[in-house]
Design an enzyme around this catalytic site. Structure first.
Site, PDB file in Angstrom:
ATOM      1  N   ASN A 265       0.840  -1.214   0.000  1.00 29.62           N
ATOM      2  CA  ASN A 265       0.000   0.000   0.000  1.00 29.62           C
ATOM      3  C   ASN A 265       0.867   1.254   0.000  1.00 29.62           C
ATOM      4  OD1 ASN A 265       0.630  -0.778   2.690  1.00 29.62           O
ATOM      5  ND2 ASN A 265      -1.028   0.452   3.521  1.00 29.62           N
TER       6      ASN A 265
ATOM      7  N   GLU B  38       0.429   5.261   0.624  1.00 32.87           N
ATOM      8  CA  GLU B  38      -0.460   6.321   1.109  1.00 32.87           C
ATOM      9  C   GLU B  38       0.026   7.683   0.635  1.00 32.87           C
ATOM     10  OE1 GLU B  38      -0.921   5.694   5.349  1.00 32.87           O
ATOM     11  OE2 GLU B  38      -2.081   3.861   5.006  1.00 32.87           O
TER      12      GLU B  38
ATOM     13  N   CYS C 115      -4.255   0.717  -2.430  1.00 29.11           N
ATOM     14  CA  CYS C 115      -4.101  -0.544  -1.688  1.00 29.11           C
ATOM     15  C   CYS C 115      -3.006  -1.421  -2.305  1.00 29.11           C
ATOM     16  CB  CYS C 115      -5.394  -1.342  -1.731  1.00 29.11           C
ATOM     17  SG  CYS C 115      -6.754  -0.599  -0.842  1.00 29.11           S
TER      18      CYS C 115
ATOM     19  N   GLU D 260      -3.103  -4.558  -2.968  1.00 31.57           N
ATOM     20  CA  GLU D 260      -3.606  -5.504  -3.977  1.00 31.57           C
ATOM     21  C   GLU D 260      -3.630  -4.859  -5.361  1.00 31.57           C
ATOM     22  OE1 GLU D 260      -4.837  -4.747  -1.051  1.00 31.57           O
ATOM     23  OE2 GLU D 260      -6.281  -6.212  -0.316  1.00 31.57           O
TER      24      GLU D 260
ATOM     25  N   CYS E 266     -10.775  -3.307  -4.336  1.00 36.49           N
ATOM     26  CA  CYS E 266      -9.825  -4.326  -4.820  1.00 36.49           C
ATOM     27  C   CYS E 266     -10.574  -5.561  -5.318  1.00 36.49           C
ATOM     28  CB  CYS E 266      -8.831  -4.684  -3.726  1.00 36.49           C
ATOM     29  SG  CYS E 266      -7.707  -3.327  -3.346  1.00 36.49           S
TER      30      CYS E 266
HETATM   31  N1  THU Z   1      -5.359  -1.292   2.502  1.00 35.18           N
HETATM   32  C1  THU Z   1      -4.818  -2.155   1.579  1.00 35.18           C
HETATM   33  O1  THU Z   1      -3.656  -1.999   1.174  1.00 35.18           O
HETATM   34  N2  THU Z   1      -5.582  -3.169   1.147  1.00 35.18           N
HETATM   35  C2  THU Z   1      -6.883  -3.390   1.510  1.00 35.18           C
HETATM   36  O2  THU Z   1      -7.524  -4.301   0.992  1.00 35.18           O
HETATM   37  C3  THU Z   1      -7.501  -2.536   2.519  1.00 35.18           C
HETATM   38  C4  THU Z   1      -6.691  -1.411   3.029  1.00 35.18           C
HETATM   39  C5  THU Z   1      -4.542  -0.176   2.972  1.00 35.18           C
HETATM   40  C6  THU Z   1      -5.036   1.199   2.581  1.00 35.18           C
HETATM   41  C7  THU Z   1      -4.419   2.058   3.643  1.00 35.18           C
HETATM   42  O3  THU Z   1      -3.114   2.420   3.247  1.00 35.18           O
HETATM   43  C8  THU Z   1      -4.302   1.144   4.864  1.00 35.18           C
HETATM   44  O4  THU Z   1      -4.493  -0.173   4.384  1.00 35.18           O
HETATM   45  C9  THU Z   1      -5.327   1.419   5.941  1.00 35.18           C
HETATM   46  O5  THU Z   1      -6.606   1.442   5.437  1.00 35.18           O
END
Ligand code: THU
Length: 155
Positions: A61, A63, A72, A74, A114
């Site tokens: 992920n 941000e 995300c 995925e 996702c």
């Molecule tokens: N996140 C993912 O990478 N995959 C998911 O399926 C759900 C959430 C990440 C997004 C964000 O950076 C952190 O998790 C908290 O929500």
């Protein structure tokens, strides 16, 4: 009025009971949590995608201070895989996460957006994408990602 029903089978096991190739993929996903940029949530997600040419493509992920710009793990991994290996089919995808330094106890489940992306890649390649959601206490294995999003949007 006829009632229609949707149900699907999945397994929940300790990771060691899954095939070796899936265990390796799960380990890659956990390793990929170190590639995450998550200064805002502290939730580090890693994803590993296994292709039918044997390649494993990872993502984590990413941000951003402008929160909705983040992505995300995925989708980073899937878009990465599709870009690097446009002709390959996706066999399976593993997701793992660390909250701070600790790998999560519970399996990490892909968010709705996702799932939409997974469903479209599975439909496009006309074959299932297995999903392994990794947790320290147990692991969930779903044979076909499309089962995670009934009535996925299609144009
Ligand atoms: N996140 C993912 O990478 N995959 C998911 O399926 C759900 C959430 C990440 C997004 C964000 O950076 C952190 O998790 C908290 O929500």
């Amino acid at each position: 009025m006829p009632t229609k029903r949707f149900d699907f089978a999945y397994t929940e096991t300790p990771l060691v009971e899954l095939p070796t190739s899936i265990q390796t993929l799960a380990e890659e996903a956990l390793k990929s949590t170190t590639l995450s940029y998550a200064p805002f949530s502290g939730f580090h997600v890693g994803c590993a995608v296994l292709l039918d040419n044997g390649e494993v493509v990872v993502g984590a992920n990413q941000e951003n201070a402008s929160y909705p710009c983040g992505l995300c793990a995925e989708r980073v991994a899937l878009y990465n895989a599709s870009t690097l290996h446009p002709k390959a089919q996706i066999v399976a995808l593993a997701i793992a996460a660390r909250n701070g330094d600790s790998p999560t106890e519970a399996p990490v489940s892909p968010c709705g957006a996702c799932r939409q992306v997974l469903a479209e890649y599975a439909a496009r390649q006309e074959s299932p994408i297995g999903v392994v959601m990794v947790g320290q206490s147990r692991t969930v294995w779903v044979h076909d990602a499309r089962n995670l999003l009934p009535f996925a949007f299609r144009l």
